[in-house]
Structure formats: structure tokens, C-alpha cells
Design a protein around this motif. Sequence first.
Motif, mmCIF file in Angstrom:
data_model
loop_
_atom_site.group_PDB
_atom_site.id
_atom_site.type_symbol
_atom_site.label_atom_id
_atom_site.label_comp_id
_atom_site.label_asym_id
_atom_site.label_seq_id
_atom_site.Cartn_x
_atom_site.Cartn_y
_atom_site.Cartn_z
ATOM 1 N N LEU A 1 0.842 -1.207 0.000
ATOM 2 C CA LEU A 1 0.000 0.000 0.000
ATOM 3 C C LEU A 1 0.874 1.253 0.000
ATOM 4 C CD1 LEU A 1 -2.874 1.249 0.277
ATOM 5 C CD2 LEU A 1 -2.586 1.109 2.751
ATOM 6 N N LEU B 1 2.465 8.964 5.964
ATOM 7 C CA LEU B 1 2.589 8.976 7.428
ATOM 8 C C LEU B 1 1.602 7.975 8.052
ATOM 9 C CD1 LEU B 1 3.859 10.231 9.938
ATOM 10 C CD2 LEU B 1 2.125 12.034 9.846
ATOM 11 N N ALA B 2 0.360 7.966 7.556
ATOM 12 C CA ALA B 2 -0.661 7.054 8.103
ATOM 13 C C ALA B 2 -0.241 5.597 7.930
ATOM 14 C CB ALA B 2 -2.005 7.305 7.416
ATOM 15 N N VAL C 1 -7.622 2.104 8.125
ATOM 16 C CA VAL C 1 -6.637 2.964 7.440
ATOM 17 C C VAL C 1 -6.415 2.572 5.973
ATOM 18 C CG1 VAL C 1 -4.256 3.807 7.481
ATOM 19 C CG2 VAL C 1 -5.558 3.622 9.610
ATOM 20 N N LEU D 1 -1.158 15.404 -0.539
ATOM 21 C CA LEU D 1 -1.821 14.352 0.240
ATOM 22 C C LEU D 1 -0.910 13.157 0.475
ATOM 23 C CD1 LEU D 1 -5.425 14.277 -1.259
ATOM 24 C CD2 LEU D 1 -4.594 15.461 0.758
ATOM 25 N N LEU E 1 -7.519 4.963 2.652
ATOM 26 C CA LEU E 1 -6.543 5.522 1.708
ATOM 27 C C LEU E 1 -6.841 5.076 0.274
ATOM 28 C CD1 LEU E 1 -3.303 5.230 3.864
ATOM 29 C CD2 LEU E 1 -4.627 7.280 3.345
ATOM 30 N N VAL F 1 -7.939 11.169 3.772
ATOM 31 C CA VAL F 1 -6.551 11.024 4.250
ATOM 32 C C VAL F 1 -6.446 11.537 5.692
ATOM 33 C CG1 VAL F 1 -4.157 11.760 3.897
ATOM 34 C CG2 VAL F 1 -5.575 11.165 1.934
ATOM 35 N N PHE G 1 -8.010 7.717 -2.922
ATOM 36 C CA PHE G 1 -7.329 7.926 -4.205
ATOM 37 C C PHE G 1 -8.000 7.236 -5.387
ATOM 38 C CE2 PHE G 1 -3.838 8.572 -1.077
ATOM 39 C CZ PHE G 1 -3.677 9.926 -1.320
ATOM 40 N N TRP H 1 2.377 1.752 -3.435
ATOM 41 C CA TRP H 1 1.331 2.233 -4.358
ATOM 42 C C TRP H 1 1.092 3.734 -4.162
ATOM 43 C CZ3 TRP H 1 -3.857 3.796 -3.153
ATOM 44 C CH2 TRP H 1 -4.669 3.995 -4.280
ATOM 45 N N ILE H 2 1.047 4.160 -2.900
ATOM 46 C CA ILE H 2 0.819 5.587 -2.613
ATOM 47 C C ILE H 2 1.997 6.425 -3.121
ATOM 48 C CG2 ILE H 2 0.686 7.282 -0.729
ATOM 49 C CD1 ILE H 2 -0.956 5.133 0.808
ATOM 50 N N GLY I 1 0.460 12.989 4.154
ATOM 51 C CA GLY I 1 -0.427 12.414 5.164
ATOM 52 C C GLY I 1 -0.630 10.926 4.969
ATOM 53 N N ALA I 2 -0.794 10.507 3.705
ATOM 54 C CA ALA I 2 -1.062 9.091 3.424
ATOM 55 C C ALA I 2 0.140 8.227 3.795
ATOM 56 C CB ALA I 2 -1.413 8.917 1.949
ATOM 57 N N ALA J 1 -7.949 9.031 7.965
ATOM 58 C CA ALA J 1 -7.055 7.876 8.154
ATOM 59 C C ALA J 1 -5.966 8.195 9.173
ATOM 60 C CB ALA J 1 -6.434 7.476 6.817
ATOM 61 N N LEU J 2 -5.449 9.418 9.123
ATOM 62 C CA LEU J 2 -4.428 9.820 10.106
ATOM 63 C C LEU J 2 -5.005 9.808 11.521
ATOM 64 C CD1 LEU J 2 -2.397 12.715 8.453
ATOM 65 C CD2 LEU J 2 -1.454 10.703 9.588
ATOM 66 N N ILE K 1 2.854 4.636 10.166
ATOM 67 C CA ILE K 1 2.450 4.381 11.561
ATOM 68 C C ILE K 1 1.865 2.968 11.669
ATOM 69 C CG2 ILE K 1 0.828 5.048 13.385
ATOM 70 C CD1 ILE K 1 1.093 7.959 12.351
ATOM 71 N N GLN K 2 1.046 2.594 10.680
ATOM 72 C CA GLN K 2 0.457 1.248 10.682
ATOM 73 C C GLN K 2 1.534 0.164 10.632
ATOM 74 O OE1 GLN K 2 -3.190 0.093 10.374
ATOM 75 N NE2 GLN K 2 -2.839 1.814 11.716
ATOM 76 N N ARG L 1 -10.839 13.981 -1.356
ATOM 77 C CA ARG L 1 -9.714 13.061 -1.107
ATOM 78 C C ARG L 1 -9.047 13.384 0.226
ATOM 79 N NH1 ARG L 1 -6.991 11.310 -6.246
ATOM 80 N NH2 ARG L 1 -8.237 12.079 -7.956
ATOM 81 N N ALA L 2 -8.794 14.674 0.434
ATOM 82 C CA ALA L 2 -8.069 15.109 1.639
ATOM 83 C C ALA L 2 -8.820 14.716 2.908
ATOM 84 C CB ALA L 2 -7.851 16.619 1.595
#
Lengths: 61, 607
Positions: free
Chosen positions: A34, A49-50, B90, A43, B94, B329, B98, A37-38, A46-47, B332-333, A53-54, B325-326
Motif C-alpha cells: 500500500l 505517514l498514516a 486505514v 496528500l 486511503l 486522508v 485515491f 502504491w501511494i 499524510g497518506a 485515516a491519520l 504508523i500502521q 480526497r483530503a
Amino acid sequence: MTPLHRWGELLRETLQAIPLGAVRALFVTTLVFLLIWILDENLKTGAVLAVAIQIVIYLVL
Amino acid sequence: MLVAQSTLLTLPDYVVIGIYLIATIALGVAIGRRMQTGTDFFLGGRRLPWWAIGMSLVATDIGGTDIIGVGGAAYSHGLAVANFEWIGCVPAMLVGAFVFIPFFYRTGVYTIPEFLERRYNAGVRTVMALCWLLFMACNLGIMLLASAKMMAAVFGWNEVACILVTALLVGGYTYIGGLAAVVYTDMIQCGVMIAGCLLILVLGLVQVGGVGELRSRLAAAEADDAGEADQVDEAAPREPPGDAVKPEAAGPTGRGGVAVSREAVDASESRAHRASLILPADTDSPFPWPGIYFGLALILSPAYWIGNQAIVQRSLGARSEFEARASYVWGALLKNVIPFIVAVPGLIAVALLPDLPDGDAAIPNLVGVLLPAGLRGLFVAAFLAALMSSIDSYLNSAATIVSNDLYKRFVNRDVSDTRLLAVGRLTTITLVAWAIGFAFFLTALNERAGIYAIFQTLMAFFQGPAFAILLIGILWRRATGNAALIALLCGIATSIALYALNQPAVYRALGWAPLFKIQEPFLYFSIWAFLVSAVVLVGLSLVSRPIHPAQLRYVVGGRMDAEDSGKARCKVGAVPEEEQPGDAGTGKAGLAAPGSVRQTGQGEDSA
């Protein structure tokens, strides 16, 4: 025992034979895919970082 | 059995609760003054900012019973319950941010069933609208009742008064302010929720002596549980393998003998993995890793974050596609934080209050031990915030489905936007009355059985099949409307059949063993229902005639009309800049784009 039960038993035994270390690797690998892919108005910041953390959470806990 | 603690709430606590309630209602009413059209009511006029939507997503997801129930589950089964907030949220959020949310936003729809009509046909839209309406309407009553029961047990409040006051307060500001009121009040409620739960986490860790001390106490508790399990296991005679793992298999007369011993073993074994997120496949808790990975992470979680009308609707009200989208995200954070403040307190209760009779008593007792007067009011406000933020979302989304998918389709196709606002408000009042009535109806039934738990299980059956037809419809151009309808019904039938075959009365009558050996195997039901729906949809689509090319605009990778998204092709995740609604110079022009898409789509579909 119906064929459905026999098949379920086989599936259950297969899943139970998988060591928890391999399961943890499966969870973390999924999250790494994942992340690939990101890859503050972007954005992606943030994605990433999320997901990072996981990954840490599933490696540690 | 929860411990009644009405005496714990003092005047300062009630002042804090009062301030929270007044602030929430005042904000909802203030927002309602700007309400002029149906778009204002159902989509917040497409003026909602990403940060408010993101917090609203999180607040909606955490219900009133979750604030106490998740900590209780952590107390009973350990940290594995946190999977529902981490890998169960999460990744799906995400991927939704997207791939799917921009796609829904660009088509300009109000509801998921409306999107399914564009992609498949009117039959799929109607069946899905009715399924979602049934799910949401029943869930409103269940949420009211479950939370009222908890408030009665924990705070000593009157159950009937709790149902009435909650329904009327939430119904009031949702009626006046629509989705905008829901999102902005959810934002406040999310803040109150986080503050209230964070307080317990911090004070609990201080009381225990820090994270290191908590870990060592949990390890000691696990060692005790493992020893206890071994002792009880040796004392209990071995049962035949078919029934060994189902305590209820011993039947009513069996209780007090082998079955009780087995339950003690189950509880001890379940607790022996308290600090671990990943439980073995043969665990007796409801959270074995195959269920968490295949059922939750891959099916139920995307079904919820991508296909649940109450969740998706608020992102459709965003100011632009980028903000939609934001919002996901940002949500999710925030989701990364939630288990630390709602599940870890359950583990703190293991260290501080190891001998409670029931997991659901953990958090209320912890509040009584840790929080002084005044701060207890903040926790109660957090509980109410979680409850209200879920009810208002389901209320507004159910009203949206009734107004857009049923009234506008079957009663008055040419209804004006202003008239639709009145229909939405009338529907909101009707749904509040229904929810109160349904809660009282369940209360009457509940004297004889835990019927509302069964209702909730039954209603969750269509989410796996619904996600199958949504996902395949978006990703595969050969999927056809009639195949989708049959696949949806086959998936629901599979869920119901599996549920029935797992009931002791049914499998005993057939002379069978239970199909699943864990408690509450709802995660496994969703896997098989999804797979059956997917196989039926693919199989029937391949033997039926391909759909009209115009509908391929609603497939990822399909060519979209100039009005829909410019002239380029849409790849997964890639949206050429000229396609974005917000890119038309001013914000106003950007906001108008989805509306024009909507009219175009409708004209073509009806033609």
C-alpha cells in the motif's frame, strides 16, 4: 461429517498450520505494498505517514 | 452486569454535560439558518471543508456503545479489537481517497444506489436503496436502545428518558441543519470524544506507573491466565471434537458441568494474548487472524468506507474533488490514534481492576476510580458525543435515500430542489419517530431474548454482497445489471444460510457439527457472502449481453464524457488536472461542475 464440513476442516487445519510470524509478515507486506502504491498541500505526506504508523504498529504489537 | 454509578456524577459534571449539549445544538441551529435547497440539506451545499469532513468520518464511525464496548472488548479479549480501527480502517480509507471517492464525486451523485443505477440499472438502485434504508432505519432504533441501556446501567439514568431525549435532540439539529449541521457538530463531538478518552488514558497510565509497568502487569496477568487455563483444562474431561469449542453445545442442562469448565478455559486462553494484535486461527475470541485479514481488512472495511452511504455522503459534500480526497486522508491519520484512547484503557483496567465480572464494566469502573468530579462529566460528554455523531449521520443519510432514491424516483420525478428540502426534513421527522418506536418495540421483545443483537447481525449480511457488486462494477466493464441484482440476492442468501446453519437448534436438527468454531463468526460470513456474490456476478455477466457503452463511463478506465471529466481517460488514481471540478478558475465555477454532470447523466440514463 458432510463434504462441506470436511472441506471446512481442511481449510481450518491449513490456516492453523501457518505460524503467527508468517501472518505478521503478511499483514506488514500488505501495508508495504500500500505504501509503495501511494508513493503540507500534498496528500502523499499524510497518506505515507498514516501507513508508516500502521507498519510500525503491526511490527511491534 | 454493569455497576450503577449514578452517585458518581455531581453538579460540576452535569454543568459540563449541559455546556456540551447546548453548544452542539446551538451550532446545529445556527447552520440551519442557511438551509435553502435540497443540495444544502443533503450535501451541505457542497461547501464542506476537508478537515471538518475528516473529523466527522471518525466521529460517525465511533458509536456511543463503542466508547465503552471497545475498552470492554480489550479487557476481555485483548488488543486484537484494535484491528477494527487500524487495519480495519486505514488501508480502506486511503484506497477510497485515491480511487473511489474521486470517482463518486466526479459523477455528481447524492447516493451510492444512484451511482449503481448509472453503472447497472434501476432495479439494482431500488434494491440497494431499500436494503440501505432498512439497515439504517433499524440501526437508528438499535443505537438508541443499546446506548440508553448503557446510560441506564452506567449513569443510573431512566432508559425511556434517554431514548426520547437523545432522539429529539439529535433529530432537532439534523432536521434544521441537514448534512452541514451533522458534519460541523460531528467535528465538535470528535474533539470532545478524543479529549474525554485521552483523559482516561493519561490518568490511567499515571496510576499504573507508565507504559513499561503496564506491559509487565499485562505479562503477569497473561501468565496467570495461561496457568489457569492449563489447570482447568486438565480438570475438565475431554469432549468430543465436534462440540468442544461451542460452550452452548452442552445445552441448558450441561451448564454447571463440563461446559462451565470449558468456558473458563476459553476465557483464559482468549486473555492469554492480551497485548497482541494478531491472534491464532484457532482462538476462541471473535478476532482470529484469518477473519481479521480476509473478512475485515479485505471485505468489510472497504465495504464500510467505500460503500456505506452514511460515510461516503459527507465526502460528496466537499468543496472540491481534492478536498474530498483530503478528508479521507485526514480521517485515516486520525484513525491511527483512536485505538490508543479507546482500547488501551481496557488494558489499563486489566492492570488496575483485574477481577471485574464483565468487560463492559471496565471503562465505567475506571472512570469512577480515575476521574474527579467535573472531569467525569467530560467523559459522559464524550460518550454522548460518540452516540449523537453516529445517530445524526444515519438519520441524514436515510433521509437522503428516501428523498432521492425513492421519492424522486417513484413519486415526483420533476421535484424542485426547494421541495426536496421539505421532503428531506419531513423524512427526518418520520425517521426520528420510527427510531423511537422501534427502540421501544425492541425493548418489549428484549424481555425474552437478546433480539436486537440478532437484528444487528442480520442487517450486516448485505454489506459483503453490496461491496462485491460495487467493486466489480467499478473495476470490470463486463459486469451487467441483471447479473448484479442476482449476485446481490445470492450473497444475502448465503449470509442468511451460514447464519442459520451455525445456530445450535438448526445444526443439531440436521445432525451436523457447527460450521464455524469461533464465537460470533460474522467476519467469516462476510468472506463467503462476498465470494459467492463475486462468482455469480462474473459468471452471469460473461454469459449475458455486454452493457451499453454509455454506462462504461462509470468504470475506472472507461472513457468519460466531456461534461463528466474532460477529454482524457481516467486511470486508477490519476486525474488529469483539467478534469478536476475545482479547476475551472473560481471556486464557484468548480462547485457548479458536479451539478452539470448530474443533469447530463440523468438525461442519458432516462433516455
